[in-house]
Design an enzyme around this catalytic site. Sequence first.
Site, PDB file in Angstrom:
ATOM      1  N   ARG A 106       0.820  -1.209   0.000  1.00 26.37           N
ATOM      2  CA  ARG A 106       0.000   0.000   0.000  1.00 26.37           C
ATOM      3  C   ARG A 106       0.854   1.259   0.000  1.00 26.37           C
ATOM      4  O   ARG A 106       0.303   2.369  -0.014  1.00 26.37           O
ATOM      5  CB  ARG A 106      -0.877   0.008   1.251  1.00 26.37           C
ATOM      6  CG  ARG A 106      -2.333  -0.324   0.961  1.00 26.37           C
ATOM      7  CD  ARG A 106      -3.046  -0.272   2.277  1.00 26.37           C
ATOM      8  NE  ARG A 106      -4.458  -0.087   2.195  1.00 26.37           N
ATOM      9  CZ  ARG A 106      -5.335  -1.071   2.382  1.00 26.37           C
ATOM     10  NH1 ARG A 106      -4.949  -2.300   2.548  1.00 26.37           N
ATOM     11  NH2 ARG A 106      -6.623  -0.794   2.380  1.00 26.37           N
TER      12      ARG A 106
ATOM     13  N   ARG B 113     -18.147  -3.002   8.936  1.00 29.17           N
ATOM     14  CA  ARG B 113     -16.838  -2.627   9.439  1.00 29.17           C
ATOM     15  C   ARG B 113     -16.861  -1.233  10.046  1.00 29.17           C
ATOM     16  O   ARG B 113     -17.467  -0.322   9.504  1.00 29.17           O
ATOM     17  CB  ARG B 113     -15.812  -2.676   8.292  1.00 29.17           C
ATOM     18  CG  ARG B 113     -15.287  -4.065   8.071  1.00 29.17           C
ATOM     19  CD  ARG B 113     -14.460  -4.178   6.830  1.00 29.17           C
ATOM     20  NE  ARG B 113     -13.440  -3.145   6.679  1.00 29.17           N
ATOM     21  CZ  ARG B 113     -12.527  -3.157   5.709  1.00 29.17           C
ATOM     22  NH1 ARG B 113     -12.513  -4.154   4.826  1.00 29.17           N
ATOM     23  NH2 ARG B 113     -11.645  -2.193   5.613  1.00 29.17           N
TER      24      ARG B 113
HETATM   25  P1  AMP Z   1      -8.573  -3.277   4.025  1.00 33.78           P
HETATM   26  O1  AMP Z   1      -9.219  -4.448   4.682  1.00 33.78           O
HETATM   27  O2  AMP Z   1      -7.597  -3.686   2.942  1.00 33.78           O
HETATM   28  O3  AMP Z   1      -9.561  -2.234   3.560  1.00 33.78           O
HETATM   29  O4  AMP Z   1      -7.672  -2.583   5.153  1.00 33.78           O
HETATM   30  C1  AMP Z   1      -8.257  -2.012   6.308  1.00 33.78           C
HETATM   31  C2  AMP Z   1      -7.224  -1.169   7.053  1.00 33.78           C
HETATM   32  O5  AMP Z   1      -6.130  -2.010   7.497  1.00 33.78           O
HETATM   33  C3  AMP Z   1      -6.552  -0.059   6.250  1.00 33.78           C
HETATM   34  O6  AMP Z   1      -7.337   1.121   6.197  1.00 33.78           O
HETATM   35  C4  AMP Z   1      -5.241   0.120   7.035  1.00 33.78           C
HETATM   36  O7  AMP Z   1      -5.453   0.847   8.223  1.00 33.78           O
HETATM   37  C5  AMP Z   1      -4.893  -1.310   7.420  1.00 33.78           C
HETATM   38  N1  AMP Z   1      -4.054  -1.965   6.399  1.00 33.78           N
HETATM   39  C6  AMP Z   1      -4.370  -3.049   5.633  1.00 33.78           C
HETATM   40  N2  AMP Z   1      -3.359  -3.376   4.821  1.00 33.78           N
HETATM   41  C7  AMP Z   1      -2.359  -2.481   5.061  1.00 33.78           C
HETATM   42  C8  AMP Z   1      -1.053  -2.269   4.530  1.00 33.78           C
HETATM   43  N3  AMP Z   1      -0.555  -3.042   3.555  1.00 33.78           N
HETATM   44  N4  AMP Z   1      -0.320  -1.240   5.032  1.00 33.78           N
HETATM   45  C9  AMP Z   1      -0.786  -0.451   6.006  1.00 33.78           C
HETATM   46  N5  AMP Z   1      -2.014  -0.579   6.532  1.00 33.78           N
HETATM   47  C10 AMP Z   1      -2.799  -1.585   6.080  1.00 33.78           C
END
Ligand code: AMP
Length: 213
Positions: free
Chosen positions: A88, A160
């Site tokens: 990311r 969520r």
């Molecule tokens: P997601 O489920 O992919 O929408 O991720 C939810 C949250 O988890 C994000 O908004 C970040 O706070 C954290 N997160 C997930 N993947 C990453 C990553 N690769 N780097 C940093 N934070 C992450």
Amino acid sequence: MKIVMLGAPGAGKGTQARMISEKYGIPQISTGDIFRANIRNQTELGQKAKSYMDQGLLVPDELTLDLIMDRLSQDDCAKGYILDGFPRTIPQAEALTKALEAHDTKIDYAIDVEVPDENIVERMSGRRSCPICGATYHIRYNAPVKEGICDECGAELTQREDDKAETVQKRLSVYHASTQPLIEYYRTQGCMYSVDGTKPMDDVFNDICAILN
Ligand code: AMP
Ligand code: ADP
């Protein structure tokens, strides 16, 4: 086959990654799911990650990188994987490239699921997730057979915390500042592909399969 899914939060990366995983028999690895499991299990990592996630911010690279490198070293990753939500940031992508190069390998496909910001809020406000098996639904576009209940495992679906409108805006601006530059990064690596994520999910999946085949 090693695949990176790119796209804004709510673009449909997880939905497509799950379908690719089923068809090609390689694991879907979602850093977001791993963080949420750590929060549920009240681990130290979960406690640290939660404060960032609740604000719509990225979890710091040093916490994320150890976690993903450990996951990629597991046996089920030997034939490939689909990364959903990682990398990311440019430093995360560089660390991944370096780790793969050390094993004489690389990412084969980076796939950007393109959805304009104006569609994202509706996608995320209607998202419902299964806290047990990780299946994702949408109250309008992909509703479960029985309202509020997971088709796959019968658990009660939840919304969520970070899908609230104000957090969604923050996550979108973090996406544009920190994650969107990865499209150029993978273009330079010669493995960048895009699909129109506004199409119905089966059509998006067909477009992805045409790229992978
Ligand atoms: P997601 O489920 O992919 O929408 O991720 C939810 C949250 O988890 C994000 O908004 C970040 O706070 C954290 N997160 C997930 N993947 C990453 C990553 N690769 N780097 C940093 N934070 C992450
Ligand atoms: P991401 O993993 O990119 O954050 P999700 O896969 O969780 O996104 O999808 C976000 C929401 O949008 C979910 O509620 C999902 O059911 C829905 N969704 C995914 N793909 C589509 C699509 N092509 N059309 C309409 N809704 C979709």
